[in-house]
Design an enzyme around this catalytic site. Sequence first.
Site, mmCIF file in Angstrom:
data_model
loop_
_atom_site.group_PDB
_atom_site.id
_atom_site.type_symbol
_atom_site.label_atom_id
_atom_site.label_comp_id
_atom_site.label_asym_id
_atom_site.label_seq_id
_atom_site.Cartn_x
_atom_site.Cartn_y
_atom_site.Cartn_z
ATOM 1 N N PHE A 125 9.265 45.191 36.273
ATOM 2 C CA PHE A 125 7.577 45.730 36.888
ATOM 3 C C PHE A 125 8.291 47.136 37.694
ATOM 4 O O PHE A 125 8.230 47.013 38.593
ATOM 5 C CB PHE A 125 6.964 44.952 37.012
ATOM 6 C CG PHE A 125 6.257 45.206 37.143
ATOM 7 C CD1 PHE A 125 4.544 45.246 35.852
ATOM 8 C CD2 PHE A 125 4.708 45.538 38.106
ATOM 9 C CE1 PHE A 125 3.579 45.267 35.669
ATOM 10 C CE2 PHE A 125 3.475 46.019 38.104
ATOM 11 C CZ PHE A 125 3.006 46.537 36.393
ATOM 12 N N LYS A 232 -3.522 37.024 35.987
ATOM 13 C CA LYS A 232 -3.182 36.767 35.311
ATOM 14 C C LYS A 232 -3.704 35.012 33.410
ATOM 15 O O LYS A 232 -4.601 35.222 33.481
ATOM 16 C CB LYS A 232 -1.853 37.435 34.657
ATOM 17 C CG LYS A 232 -1.427 39.358 34.527
ATOM 18 C CD LYS A 232 -0.130 39.145 35.230
ATOM 19 C CE LYS A 232 -0.358 41.070 35.510
ATOM 20 N NZ LYS A 232 1.114 40.864 35.797
HETATM 21 C C1 LIG Z 1 0.987 42.675 37.095
HETATM 22 C C2 LIG Z 1 2.416 42.805 37.899
HETATM 23 C C3 LIG Z 1 2.794 42.856 39.108
HETATM 24 C C4 LIG Z 1 1.135 43.329 39.550
HETATM 25 O O1 LIG Z 1 1.627 43.572 40.549
HETATM 26 P P1 LIG Z 1 -0.424 43.162 41.773
HETATM 27 O O2 LIG Z 1 0.421 43.748 43.815
HETATM 28 O O3 LIG Z 1 -0.743 42.301 41.406
HETATM 29 O O4 LIG Z 1 -0.954 44.888 41.395
HETATM 30 C C5 LIG Z 1 3.791 42.505 39.386
HETATM 31 N N1 LIG Z 1 4.791 41.944 38.777
HETATM 32 C C6 LIG Z 1 5.114 42.234 37.807
HETATM 33 C C7 LIG Z 1 6.464 41.918 36.636
HETATM 34 C C8 LIG Z 1 3.384 41.794 36.668
HETATM 35 O O5 LIG Z 1 3.442 41.492 36.035
#
Ligand SMILES: *Cc1c(COP(=O)(O)O)cnc(C)c1O
Length: 422
Positions: A125, A232
């Site tokens: 991500f 989530k």
């Molecule tokens: C949803 C998600 C995030 C989001 O990070 P935030 O700091 O909550 O915005 C980060 N890494 C992964 C793998 C995700 O799926």
Amino acid sequence: MDPDKASALDKQDDLACYRQEFYLKEGIIYMDGNSLGLPSKRTEAALLQMLEAWKEHGIDGWTKGDKPWYYLSETLGGQSAFLVGAKPHEVIVTGSTTVNLHQLAASFFKPEGKRTKILADELNFPSDIYALQSQLSLKGLDADTHLVKVKSKDGQTLDEDEIIACMTEDVAMAVLPTVLYRSGQLLDIERLTKAAHERGIIIGFDGCHSVGAIPHEMHKWGTDFAYWCNYKYVNGGPGAAAGLFVHEKHLGRKRPGLSGWFGSNKEQQFDMEHTFTPADSAGAYQIGTPHIFSSAPLSASLEMFKEATMAAIRRKSLSMTRVMMDLIEEELSGYSFEIVNPKEDARRGGHVALMHPEAARICKALKQDGVIPDYRSPNIIRLAPAPFYTSYGEIWKTVQFLKTIMREKRYEQFENIREVIA
Ligand SMILES: *Cc1c(COP(=O)(O)O)cnc(C)c1O
């Protein structure tokens, strides 16, 4: 598979009783619980109760009411521990996913001698990658040469053997996903942890796509740290306070990389000393004042997970994604869809990942029909049936909608580009 079989499965479903607790909209099939879980009546009540506590107690809400704010993060941490297979003091509810990764990397990435690199993967991500790049820069290291990204052969999945082959002598820390956010591949966390430790590498996991969907044994596996969001699969609401796990072996009044007064030992925090005395639990990794209203819904949501049990949730999730994959194969052959999540139970997370060159506009057509999918650029449709509130009947309907959209080429009325948020 026909609608009668789907309704028979719904009748046998031991989690079906939870569906009526959720705010589902008439005529809408919600397949996006892997991006933002839906609210339930219980989470709503928990949030409103917290507002009442503010009205009732003012400043004294920190220590009064049935959920005193001063201890809320620790209480919720203890309550979420079973989701990751941790001991209660190894988990704290705090911050956000990305902030928690910053905290954990600042605490556990200790480049020394030849070991100066961080191991991640090219499918990770973006926010995780940005955070790791910053942490390298803060240590005066070049992110281009010091962030090693394991490559994917098929552009969708990773191979554990290849990850382990990248665990070389120059790697100090590895940060990997439990479940990959696009393809939904579940990695072998236990095996990767063991391999990292045999090579003297600290290892942590991003659990955003597995916490609340899959049982974990983080304590038993000896994983050094983990972090995840609660909005989530955990249904904690938009921007819900996140979770963080630090293995017991690392706890004990240790100063975290990023210190703040809420990481203090709770008895000493209000001594207002300039000498920081960290908590001896994962609470030490907190920074500032907790986000009470973003934490409040979690107490109710976690209670539901505890009641339903992770084993039952995973069982239903696997059965629903299996039914969905079977239906896709039966009904949508010839329309150029490809299921890119691993098919084996032990290797897939909570969503089905469908690849199609027209994915962006197929998602728009689905939305027009009242199905809320999740699109990931450039060509993935993610469909996540949620064990608490999705029915087998809805899975059947979703595939029927997809079939009509493809047969009638109804997606052609939309542009094949993503929206601002997709
Ligand atoms: C949803 C998600 C995030 C989001 O990070 P935030 O700091 O909550 O915005 C980060 N890494 C992964 C793998 C995700 O799926």
